[in-house]
Design a protein around this motif. Structure first.
Motif, short mmCIF file in Angstrom:
data_model
loop_
_atom_site.label_atom_id
_atom_site.label_comp_id
_atom_site.label_asym_id
_atom_site.label_seq_id
_atom_site.Cartn_x
_atom_site.Cartn_y
_atom_site.Cartn_z
N VAL A 67 0.84 -1.19 0.00
CA VAL A 67 0.00 0.00 0.00
C VAL A 67 0.88 1.25 0.00
O VAL A 67 1.77 1.38 0.85
CB VAL A 67 -0.92 0.00 1.24
N TYR A 68 0.64 2.16 -0.96
CA TYR A 68 1.48 3.34 -1.13
C TYR A 68 0.65 4.62 -0.96
O TYR A 68 -0.51 4.69 -1.37
CB TYR A 68 2.11 3.35 -2.53
N PHE A 69 1.29 5.63 -0.38
CA PHE A 69 0.67 6.95 -0.26
C PHE A 69 1.78 7.97 -0.04
O PHE A 69 2.95 7.62 0.09
CB PHE A 69 -0.35 6.98 0.89
N TYR A 127 6.70 12.96 2.13
CA TYR A 127 7.38 11.67 1.94
C TYR A 127 6.47 10.69 1.22
O TYR A 127 5.25 10.70 1.40
CB TYR A 127 7.78 11.07 3.28
N VAL A 128 7.07 9.81 0.43
CA VAL A 128 6.37 8.64 -0.10
C VAL A 128 6.55 7.52 0.91
O VAL A 128 7.67 7.27 1.38
CB VAL A 128 6.92 8.23 -1.47
N MET A 129 5.44 6.84 1.23
CA MET A 129 5.50 5.78 2.23
C MET A 129 4.83 4.52 1.72
O MET A 129 3.96 4.56 0.85
CB MET A 129 4.85 6.25 3.53
N LYS A 130 5.27 3.39 2.31
CA LYS A 130 4.76 2.08 1.90
C LYS A 130 4.34 1.29 3.14
O LYS A 130 5.14 1.09 4.07
CB LYS A 130 5.83 1.31 1.11
N TRP A 131 3.11 0.85 3.14
CA TRP A 131 2.58 0.03 4.23
C TRP A 131 2.51 -1.42 3.77
O TRP A 131 1.98 -1.72 2.71
CB TRP A 131 1.19 0.51 4.63
N ASP A 132 3.08 -2.33 4.59
CA ASP A 132 3.03 -3.76 4.30
C ASP A 132 1.92 -4.38 5.14
O ASP A 132 2.05 -4.51 6.36
CB ASP A 132 4.37 -4.41 4.67
#
Length: 426
Positions: free
Chosen positions: A122-124, A147-152
């Protein structure tokens, strides 16, 4: 099944009475096919002073979950997850803590949509979201940048992929599902960014505007990305050519549409993947059918306004930052917010048939029930549509910051689930 709790059943009853009072454009037999039983509201637990949501909602088909970014519009941004199968909303945590941000790296909100990448992650991207960002942009205690962030979802961990441009917020992102490359647009300088996360390479493709920043990007089935420039022309990043293409004509607008509406661009999109049509809503209240093509920029078709004349005092006045394409081939959207409502001061839930260009008003809400809705094409496998919603509540000292709400009020967020073809929880 989705089962509204008692609180939301009561709210549905309130909105039902509003519906009966406001009427609709078609006959009662047609109206009654969609009733308040076709939608429900879901709260965000564990965040009592939450204030708002923006475009930050998205569906992950691999985990069958919806993700929403909720903020107090000051210093706390919660990442929520709605487990569709178990009808459960969970607060995964707050962005600042999960991403180990320092005080000078504070983030005011998530403004971008929430997307699923080719890796099912999941990216936001994050945004300043309040006055410290705009007026102290280069101050060490002002705003460091988004910031670009990634949720696993599997490990329930958040990874910060980095700051794309110093001192700039990130208003929206898109993902090329073939390469995993991320597209982004920044605020306030409107830089179009290409980010190769695998190689940690950032490419600045230049500025596409000034003063106003159109909020929404979108991609086609080939992974090309689209935005608008300051003249309301579609701009395409052609991934094969590795360059930007500019349409020669601006997107359609009503005569007399003011410049502030024109240059603020697209507010929402929804895709008909079978027919390769991308539907757009502009800040000037037009519905557009865009027919993308792999090479060049495709045809733009003007479908008219988001509201028929009887519901608005001027055609370009309504505000609509949301859109969904139902499995029945109809478009669904809610008009209202930011002081732009129907002429009877209602938030209107609309159905639009793009084939016949027919509007149907499904519901009319007072702002204390629904004041504004955001979200582009968030729909699950069963045809349930999800929107990030806000309502107006009395202002208090505990809730005194941020945007939204009218005089003496402030906004309170919740999620709206809607299915035009079946009753929710039945």
């Amino acid at each position: 099944m989705i089962k509204p709790n008692k609180q939301f059943t009561l709210l549905a009853g309130i909105t039902a009475s509003v519906f009966l009072l406001t009427g609709a454009c078609k006959s009662d037999s047609q109206i009654n096919t969609i009733t308040p039983e076709n939608y429900c509201f879901v709260e965000y637990p564990g965040f009592p002073n939450s204030h708002s949501t923006w475009g930050d909602i998205g569906y992950n088909p691999h985990f069958n979950s919806v993700y929403i970014g909720v903020t107090n519009h000051a210093d706390s941004v919660g990442l929520f997850e709605y487990d569709i199968r178990n009808d459960r909303m969970t607060l995964n945590g707050f962005i600042g803590k999960m991403a180990n941000l320092r005080d000078f790296q504070w983030q005011g909100k998530i403004h971008s949509k929430i997307l699923t990448g080719p890796d099912n992650q999941v990216y936001f991207a994050t945004d300043g979201g309040e006055s410290r960002e705009e007026y102290l942009m280069e101050h060490p205690h002002g705003y460091a940048g988004g910031y670009v962030m990634k949720w696993d979802p599997a490990t329930r961990t958040l990874r910060n992929l980095g700051n794309l441009m110093q001192y700039e917020s990130i208003k929206d992102i898109e993902i090329d599902n073939e390469t995993g490359n991320i597209y982004a647009i920044t605020y306030p300088q409107v830089h179009f960014i290409l980010y190769n996360a695998a190689e940690n390479q950032v490419k600045d493709l230049g500025r596409l505007g000034s003063s106003h920043v159109p909020r929404v990007m979108f991609t086609d089935k080939w992974g090309n990305c689209y935005y608008v420039d300051w003249r309301q022309r579609l701009v395409k990043y052609d991934k094969q050519a590795g360059k930007l293409l500019f349409d020669k004509n601006p997107l359609p607008a009503f005569p007399g549409t003011p410049g502030s509406k024109i240059i603020t661009g697209v507010t929402a999109y929804a895709k008909d993947n079978e027919r390769n049509i991308i539907y757009l809503i502009t800040y000037g209240a037009k519905i557009i059918a865009f027919h993308p093509q792999e090479s060049g920029i495709g045809m733009v078709e003007d479908l008219g306004g988001v509201l028929p004349d009887e519901f608005t005092n001027n055609p370009w006045g309504p505000y609509c930052p949301n859109l969904a394409f139902g499995k029945n081939g109809k478009l669904y959207y809610i008009v209202g917010g930011h002081g732009n409502f129907s002429k009877d001061n209602k938030t209107l839930f609309m159905e639009f048939d793009p084939e016949t260009r027919t509007h149907v008003k499904l519901f009319g809400f007072d702002p204390v029930v629904i004041a504004e809705i955001t979200g582009s094409d968030v729909i699950d496998k069963d045809g349930n549509i999800y929107f990030a919603a806000r309502k107006e509540i009395p202002r208090s000292s505990a809730l005194s910051v941020g945007e939204g709400g009218g005089k003496g009020t402030i906004s309170k967020p919740f999620m709206l689930i809607f299915n035009p073809e079946k009753k929710i929880g039945k």
